[in-house]
Design an enzyme around this catalytic site. Structure first.
Site, short mmCIF file in Angstrom:
data_model
loop_
_atom_site.label_atom_id
_atom_site.label_comp_id
_atom_site.label_asym_id
_atom_site.label_seq_id
_atom_site.Cartn_x
_atom_site.Cartn_y
_atom_site.Cartn_z
N LYS A 57 26.38 -16.22 -66.28
CA LYS A 57 26.00 -17.59 -65.90
C LYS A 57 26.39 -17.85 -64.45
O LYS A 57 25.61 -18.41 -63.68
CB LYS A 57 26.72 -18.62 -66.79
CG LYS A 57 26.35 -18.51 -68.27
CD LYS A 57 27.16 -19.49 -69.12
CE LYS A 57 28.62 -19.14 -69.28
NZ LYS A 57 28.92 -17.91 -70.01
N GLY B 237 35.38 -18.03 -67.34
CA GLY B 237 35.57 -17.16 -66.18
C GLY B 237 34.19 -16.83 -65.66
O GLY B 237 33.47 -16.07 -66.30
P1 GDP Z 1 29.84 -15.73 -67.01
O1 GDP Z 1 31.09 -16.13 -67.71
O2 GDP Z 1 28.63 -15.94 -67.85
O3 GDP Z 1 29.68 -16.36 -65.65
O4 GDP Z 1 29.95 -14.16 -66.79
P2 GDP Z 1 31.23 -13.36 -66.23
O5 GDP Z 1 31.34 -13.61 -64.78
O6 GDP Z 1 32.42 -13.61 -67.07
O7 GDP Z 1 30.79 -11.87 -66.55
C1 GDP Z 1 29.64 -11.30 -66.02
C2 GDP Z 1 30.04 -10.09 -65.19
O8 GDP Z 1 28.90 -9.31 -64.90
C3 GDP Z 1 30.63 -10.45 -63.84
O9 GDP Z 1 31.55 -9.45 -63.49
C4 GDP Z 1 29.43 -10.40 -62.89
O10 GDP Z 1 29.79 -10.11 -61.55
C5 GDP Z 1 28.66 -9.25 -63.49
N1 GDP Z 1 27.20 -9.33 -63.35
C6 GDP Z 1 26.38 -10.40 -63.48
N2 GDP Z 1 25.09 -10.01 -63.39
C7 GDP Z 1 25.10 -8.67 -63.19
C8 GDP Z 1 24.10 -7.68 -63.07
O11 GDP Z 1 22.90 -7.96 -63.14
N3 GDP Z 1 24.50 -6.39 -62.91
C9 GDP Z 1 25.81 -6.04 -62.87
N4 GDP Z 1 26.13 -4.77 -62.72
N5 GDP Z 1 26.79 -6.94 -62.99
C10 GDP Z 1 26.44 -8.24 -63.16
P1 IMO Z 2 32.66 -17.98 -70.10
O1 IMO Z 2 32.35 -19.40 -69.62
C1 IMO Z 2 33.65 -15.40 -73.44
C2 IMO Z 2 36.07 -17.17 -76.62
C3 IMO Z 2 37.45 -16.56 -76.80
C4 IMO Z 2 37.64 -16.78 -78.28
C5 IMO Z 2 36.98 -18.13 -78.52
C6 IMO Z 2 37.94 -19.31 -78.53
O2 IMO Z 2 33.27 -17.11 -69.09
O3 IMO Z 2 31.43 -17.42 -70.74
P2 IMO Z 2 39.19 -20.60 -76.56
O4 IMO Z 2 40.19 -20.12 -75.55
O5 IMO Z 2 37.97 -21.19 -75.97
O6 IMO Z 2 39.81 -21.51 -77.58
O7 IMO Z 2 38.77 -19.26 -77.36
O8 IMO Z 2 36.04 -18.30 -77.47
N1 IMO Z 2 35.78 -17.63 -75.24
C7 IMO Z 2 34.99 -16.97 -74.39
N2 IMO Z 2 34.38 -15.77 -74.50
N3 IMO Z 2 33.48 -16.13 -72.33
C8 IMO Z 2 34.05 -17.36 -72.21
O9 IMO Z 2 33.79 -18.20 -71.22
C9 IMO Z 2 34.89 -17.80 -73.27
N4 IMO Z 2 35.62 -18.92 -73.46
C10 IMO Z 2 36.15 -18.80 -74.67
O10 IMO Z 2 37.46 -15.21 -76.44
O11 IMO Z 2 36.91 -15.82 -79.00
MG MG Z 3 32.92 -15.32 -68.23
#
Ligand code: GDP
Ligand code: IMO
Ligand code: MG
Length: 426
Positions: free
Chosen positions: A16, A40
């Site tokens: 996202k 995160g």
């Molecule tokens: P979010 O919580 O949905 O914002 O996703 P996160 O940031 O927790 O996890 C997604 C991970 O994948 C991050 O490390 C991004 O930098 C990485 N990422 C996102 N899009 C791509 C992609 O198209 N290719 C690769 N290799 N990494 C990506």
């Molecule tokens: P983003 O925004 C992935 C998961 C936790 C756990 C459950 C409940 O980066 O996509 P909590 O701390 O919210 O009470 O935990 O939800 N969880 C996530 N998993 N990405 C997240 O956020 C999460 N935020 C919570 O791992 O299973």
């Molecule tokens: Mg995340």
């Protein structure tokens, strides 16, 4: 003019942050509306990685960022995040809605106690569940209370007493808890964050009235929604597009676009059913290639094949108008790739996501196998990023077109790398 919601269609970490960052160039206002420091969201820009837990990622673009009333905000973590951005010379304008709740130490202690007992769902230990519990029990403290700390002391006392009792009765822990200590913390928060408190709902509505662009950034994923997700293995807030309206304070008709973000495969952190979870050694291959370790907790993410039953369910719940598929580069070299089209339950084929966890736990995926693709060459990447989708390997194009037909929504964005610019607009 538009309010655009960007939302995860799986169990979180769909990318996202990357997609929101990509499309927020023209935003007038960027808003996070639920959850807290459990999120995160990552943005990679010119080789540098930025991780956001509270702030909308558009902070990186210097946009006016808002934390809406549906959030539970950890002041310590928020200040840390602002400090990190300041070090980079970035000082975004910030508005925190006065109705947003404050995550206190008591919430984090309870989350920690539950997880340490071994009976938790595998939370991020950020105090999210207890903060929302206290909100619902009407013993929460809101940002607007920072202006009147003395007058909320009775409520604070109740929250502290409840925590002491819970820790003692449920977890057998005797912990010294002091109301004065918590109110001192609040005075400190007031002095550091009080200046940011405002009315996000009004701000968003006025910006939309003026024809401005407002980006609403979802956290967690649809399948972690407390009502529609895989309860009890969920987060403690509503994560869907409908909830975004309530959490910000706008009417549903103000939303123009709902962009659902999904990985080309699936991941999940924490416990709970996961029908398409991959077997070893493929799970480890994808985990390493996709660097699938939690942005907030560093935990290895569970990895699975694309689950069209689950994603279609999320598209329906959110009324997603288009889809972004991320991390297609992380599946390259894997052949064949599988997509789950239905579940098998008690000899029956289910096409719809079951509402009962007892059913979901017994579901077996029904897969179709598709040909895998190789790594993209630099030349192919450059051409594709100019919008020339046809230069991509045939198998990758087939995969995207297959998903597009299956999901019955246009796949507007295909992400082929973590960097901001590595996004194909179709
Ligand atoms: P979010 O919580 O949905 O914002 O996703 P996160 O940031 O927790 O996890 C997604 C991970 O994948 C991050 O490390 C991004 O930098 C990485 N990422 C996102 N899009 C791509 C992609 O198209 N290719 C690769 N290799 N990494 C990506
Ligand atoms: P983003 O925004 C992935 C998961 C936790 C756990 C459950 C409940 O980066 O996509 P909590 O701390 O919210 O009470 O935990 O939800 N969880 C996530 N998993 N990405 C997240 O956020 C999460 N935020 C919570 O791992 O299973
Ligand atoms: Mg995340």
């Amino acid at each position: 003019m538009p309010a655009i919601i960007i939302i995860g269609l799986q169990w979180g970490d769909e990318g996202k942050g990357k997609i929101v960052d990509f499309i927020s160039e023209n935003a007038d206002l960027a808003v996070r509306y639920q959850g807290g420091a459990n999120a995160g969201h990552t943005v990679v820009l010119n080789g540098k990685t930025y991780r956001f837990h509270h702030l909308p990622v558009a902070a990186l673009r210097g946009k006016h960022v808002c934390l809406a009333s549906g959030m539970v905000i950890d002041p310590v973590k928020l200040l840390e995040e602002l400090g990190l951005l300041n070090k980079e010379g970035i000082r975004p304008k910030l508005t925190i809605d006065g109705k947003a709740h404050i995550v206190l130490d008591v919430h984090k202690m309870l989350d920690e106690a539950e997880e340490s007992s071994g009976k938790g769902v595998g939370t991020t230990r950020r105090g999210i569940g207890p903060a929302y519990t206290y909100k619902a029990a009407r013993v929460g403290i809101r940002f607007s209370d920072l202006a009147e700390i003395e007058s909320v002391k009775p409520r604070l006392k109740k929250a502290v007493d409840m925590t002491r009792a819970l820790l003692s009765d449920v977890y057998n822990m005797d912990v010294e808890l002091n109301v004065e200590h918590v109110s001192q913390f609040l005075y400190d928060v007031a002095s550091k964050l009080g200046k940011y408190v405002g009315d996000v709902s009004l701000l968003v509505n006025e910006t939309l009235d003026r024809g401005g662009v407002v980006i609403l950034e979802g956290a967690q994923g649809t399948l972690l929604d407390i009502d529609h997700g895989t309860y009890p293995f969920v987060t403690s807030s509503n994560t869907t597009a409908g909830a975004a309206c309530n959490s910000v304070g706008i009417g549903p008709k103000r939303v123009d676009e709902v962009i659902g973000v999904t990985k080309a495969y699936t991941t999940r952190v924490g416990k709970g059913p996961f029908p398409t979870e991959m077997e070893e050694p493929i799970a480890s291959m994808v985990r390493e290639k996709g660097k699938e370790y939690g942005t907030t907790t560093g935990r290895p993410r569970r990895v699975g094949w694309f689950d069209a039953v689950a994603v279609k369910y999320s598209i329906m719940l959110n009324g997603a108008t288009s889809v972004a598929v991320t991390k297609v580069d992380c599946l390259s070299g894997i052949d064949p790739v599988k997509v789950c089209l239905a579940y098998e339950f008690n000899g029956q084929e289910l096409e719809n996501f079951p509402s009962s966890l007892h059913v979901l736990e017994k579901c077996k995926p029904v897969y179709v196998e598709l040909e895998g693709w190789r790594d993209l060459s630099e030349k192919e990447k450059i051409e594709a990023l100019k919008g020339n989708f046809d230069v991509l390997p045939k198998q990758l194009r087939n995969y995207i077109e297959f998903l597009e037909e299956l999901l019955a929504r246009p796949i507007k964005y295909v992400s082929i790398g973590a960097e901001r610019h590595e996004t194909i607009v179709r």
